[in-house]
Design a protein around this motif. Structure first.
Motif, PDB file in Angstrom:
ATOM      1  N   SER A  31       1.833   4.363   1.448  1.00  9.56           N
ATOM      2  CA  SER A  31       2.652   3.187   1.242  1.00  9.56           C
ATOM      3  C   SER A  31       2.255   2.140   2.278  1.00  9.56           C
ATOM      4  O   SER A  31       2.232   2.432   3.470  1.00  9.56           O
ATOM      5  CB  SER A  31       4.129   3.547   1.396  1.00  9.56           C
ATOM      6  OG  SER A  31       4.912   2.378   1.348  1.00  9.56           O
ATOM      7  N   ILE A  32       1.918   0.926   1.807  1.00  6.66           N
ATOM      8  CA  ILE A  32       1.477  -0.089   2.763  1.00  6.66           C
ATOM      9  C   ILE A  32       2.386  -1.304   2.807  1.00  6.66           C
ATOM     10  O   ILE A  32       2.247  -2.134   3.682  1.00  6.66           O
ATOM     11  CB  ILE A  32       0.023  -0.533   2.510  1.00  6.66           C
ATOM     12  CG1 ILE A  32      -0.149  -1.092   1.118  1.00  6.66           C
ATOM     13  CG2 ILE A  32      -0.938   0.598   2.770  1.00  6.66           C
ATOM     14  CD1 ILE A  32      -1.518  -1.672   0.878  1.00  6.66           C
ATOM     15  N   ARG A  67      -4.321 -10.279  -9.202  1.00 10.81           N
ATOM     16  CA  ARG A  67      -5.426  -9.585  -9.871  1.00 10.81           C
ATOM     17  C   ARG A  67      -6.015  -8.466  -9.000  1.00 10.81           C
ATOM     18  O   ARG A  67      -6.724  -7.601  -9.507  1.00 10.81           O
ATOM     19  CB  ARG A  67      -6.511 -10.573 -10.295  1.00 10.81           C
ATOM     20  CG  ARG A  67      -7.223 -11.245  -9.136  1.00 10.81           C
ATOM     21  CD  ARG A  67      -8.295 -12.236  -9.604  1.00 10.81           C
ATOM     22  NE  ARG A  67      -8.830 -12.993  -8.505  1.00 10.81           N
ATOM     23  CZ  ARG A  67      -8.334 -14.138  -8.057  1.00 10.81           C
ATOM     24  NH1 ARG A  67      -7.285 -14.662  -8.635  1.00 10.81           N
ATOM     25  NH2 ARG A  67      -8.884 -14.751  -7.034  1.00 10.81           N
ATOM     26  N   ASP A  68      -5.728  -8.479  -7.688  1.00 17.50           N
ATOM     27  CA  ASP A  68      -6.211  -7.426  -6.794  1.00 17.50           C
ATOM     28  C   ASP A  68      -5.264  -6.229  -6.740  1.00 17.50           C
ATOM     29  O   ASP A  68      -5.512  -5.274  -5.994  1.00 17.50           O
ATOM     30  CB  ASP A  68      -6.409  -7.959  -5.373  1.00 17.50           C
ATOM     31  CG  ASP A  68      -7.631  -8.862  -5.267  1.00 17.50           C
ATOM     32  OD1 ASP A  68      -8.402  -8.955  -6.255  1.00 17.50           O
ATOM     33  OD2 ASP A  68      -7.815  -9.471  -4.213  1.00 17.50           O
ATOM     34  N   LEU A  69      -4.170  -6.286  -7.504  1.00 18.49           N
ATOM     35  CA  LEU A  69      -3.214  -5.177  -7.553  1.00 18.49           C
ATOM     36  C   LEU A  69      -3.191  -4.582  -8.951  1.00 18.49           C
ATOM     37  O   LEU A  69      -3.261  -5.299  -9.937  1.00 18.49           O
ATOM     38  CB  LEU A  69      -1.807  -5.664  -7.180  1.00 18.49           C
ATOM     39  CG  LEU A  69      -1.642  -6.311  -5.813  1.00 18.49           C
ATOM     40  CD1 LEU A  69      -0.214  -6.825  -5.657  1.00 18.49           C
ATOM     41  CD2 LEU A  69      -1.989  -5.344  -4.702  1.00 18.49           C
ATOM     42  N   ASP A  70      -3.079  -3.277  -9.024  1.00 21.17           N
ATOM     43  CA  ASP A  70      -2.950  -2.564 -10.293  1.00 21.17           C
ATOM     44  C   ASP A  70      -1.472  -2.207 -10.423  1.00 21.17           C
ATOM     45  O   ASP A  70      -1.007  -1.257  -9.799  1.00 21.17           O
ATOM     46  CB  ASP A  70      -3.842  -1.315 -10.257  1.00 21.17           C
ATOM     47  CG  ASP A  70      -3.871  -0.581 -11.580  1.00 21.17           C
ATOM     48  OD1 ASP A  70      -3.355  -1.109 -12.588  1.00 21.17           O
ATOM     49  OD2 ASP A  70      -4.407   0.545 -11.611  1.00 21.17           O
ATOM     50  N   MET A  71      -0.733  -3.010 -11.186  1.00 22.89           N
ATOM     51  CA  MET A  71       0.720  -2.853 -11.279  1.00 22.89           C
ATOM     52  C   MET A  71       1.088  -1.958 -12.460  1.00 22.89           C
ATOM     53  O   MET A  71       0.522  -2.078 -13.544  1.00 22.89           O
ATOM     54  CB  MET A  71       1.388  -4.227 -11.433  1.00 22.89           C
ATOM     55  CG  MET A  71       1.136  -5.178 -10.272  1.00 22.89           C
ATOM     56  SD  MET A  71       1.647  -4.560  -8.641  1.00 22.89           S
ATOM     57  CE  MET A  71       3.417  -4.335  -8.895  1.00 22.89           C
ATOM     58  N   MET A  72       2.078  -1.058 -12.229  1.00 19.37           N
ATOM     59  CA  MET A  72       2.447  -0.067 -13.235  1.00 19.37           C
ATOM     60  C   MET A  72       3.877   0.402 -13.023  1.00 19.37           C
ATOM     61  O   MET A  72       4.530   0.020 -12.066  1.00 19.37           O
ATOM     62  CB  MET A  72       1.489   1.120 -13.151  1.00 19.37           C
ATOM     63  CG  MET A  72       1.588   1.863 -11.817  1.00 19.37           C
ATOM     64  SD  MET A  72       0.183   2.915 -11.457  1.00 19.37           S
ATOM     65  CE  MET A  72      -1.020   1.705 -10.928  1.00 19.37           C
ATOM     66  N   TYR A  85      -7.172  -2.330  -0.837  1.00 12.63           N
ATOM     67  CA  TYR A  85      -7.115  -2.673   0.580  1.00 12.63           C
ATOM     68  C   TYR A  85      -6.299  -1.640   1.360  1.00 12.63           C
ATOM     69  O   TYR A  85      -5.280  -1.154   0.880  1.00 12.63           O
ATOM     70  CB  TYR A  85      -6.465  -4.042   0.791  1.00 12.63           C
ATOM     71  CG  TYR A  85      -7.165  -5.171   0.096  1.00 12.63           C
ATOM     72  CD1 TYR A  85      -8.432  -5.577   0.500  1.00 12.63           C
ATOM     73  CD2 TYR A  85      -6.569  -5.844  -0.954  1.00 12.63           C
ATOM     74  CE1 TYR A  85      -9.085  -6.625  -0.133  1.00 12.63           C
ATOM     75  CE2 TYR A  85      -7.212  -6.891  -1.591  1.00 12.63           C
ATOM     76  CZ  TYR A  85      -8.466  -7.273  -1.174  1.00 12.63           C
ATOM     77  OH  TYR A  85      -9.107  -8.304  -1.801  1.00 12.63           O
ATOM     78  N   SER A  86      -6.731  -1.365   2.577  1.00 13.64           N
ATOM     79  CA  SER A  86      -5.944  -0.506   3.465  1.00 13.64           C
ATOM     80  C   SER A  86      -4.871  -1.348   4.144  1.00 13.64           C
ATOM     81  O   SER A  86      -4.925  -2.585   4.130  1.00 13.64           O
ATOM     82  CB  SER A  86      -6.844   0.135   4.526  1.00 13.64           C
ATOM     83  OG  SER A  86      -7.270  -0.858   5.450  1.00 13.64           O
ATOM     84  N   LYS A  87      -3.922  -0.689   4.777  1.00 19.01           N
ATOM     85  CA  LYS A  87      -2.878  -1.405   5.519  1.00 19.01           C
ATOM     86  C   LYS A  87      -3.511  -2.272   6.607  1.00 19.01           C
ATOM     87  O   LYS A  87      -3.127  -3.416   6.803  1.00 19.01           O
ATOM     88  CB  LYS A  87      -1.895  -0.412   6.137  1.00 19.01           C
ATOM     89  CG  LYS A  87      -0.734  -1.102   6.850  1.00 19.01           C
ATOM     90  CD  LYS A  87       0.199  -0.117   7.516  1.00 19.01           C
ATOM     91  CE  LYS A  87       1.128   0.501   6.516  1.00 19.01           C
ATOM     92  NZ  LYS A  87       2.213   1.287   7.156  1.00 19.01           N
ATOM     93  N   ASP A  88      -4.521  -1.735   7.309  1.00 20.51           N
ATOM     94  CA  ASP A  88      -5.168  -2.508   8.372  1.00 20.51           C
ATOM     95  C   ASP A  88      -5.873  -3.743   7.819  1.00 20.51           C
ATOM     96  O   ASP A  88      -5.854  -4.808   8.437  1.00 20.51           O
ATOM     97  CB  ASP A  88      -6.161  -1.636   9.155  1.00 20.51           C
ATOM     98  CG  ASP A  88      -5.443  -0.620  10.036  1.00 20.51           C
ATOM     99  OD1 ASP A  88      -4.240  -0.813  10.341  1.00 20.51           O
ATOM    100  OD2 ASP A  88      -6.084   0.369  10.413  1.00 20.51           O
TER     101      ASP A  88
END
Length: 99
Positions: A31-32, A67-72, A85-88
């Motif tokens: 979870s980020i 567009r950089d997120l895969d929402m579901m 992307y990582s949290k960092d």
């Protein structure tokens, strides 16, 4: 969590009401952050993700293209998203400021 069988959101569901509060997970399933709010609509829509922190305290808001997120939705209908992307990496983005 196996996201492969989760139904993806349709373009009509990509609204602020649906996306706000959605949990965002990184490439390792961690979870980020959560979506605080959205900007715009359509292909250029962006979301502000509160990254890190605890219960919203100490989180850093960053703008990410939707567009950089895969929402579901999961088995319970809860909206969530995946990012490469990582949290960092997200924390390294400039802080999103209102105004």
């Amino acid at each position: 969590m196996d996201h492969a069988n989760h139904p993806r959101l349709t373009p009509d569901e990509m609204t602020e009401a649906v996306l706000t509060g959605a949990q965002i997970y990184g490439p390792a399933g961690e979870s980020i952050g959560t979506i605080a709010h959205t900007h715009g609509t359509g292909p250029e829509q962006g979301v502000v993700v509160d990254v890190g922190g605890f219960l919203g305290i100490g989180a850093k808001p960053v703008m990410v293209p939707l567009r950089d997120l895969d929402m579901m939705r999961d088995e319970n209908g809860e909206v969530h998203g995946l990012t490469r992307y990582s949290k960092d990496e997200l924390k390294a983005l400039p802080e999103h400021r209102h105004g």
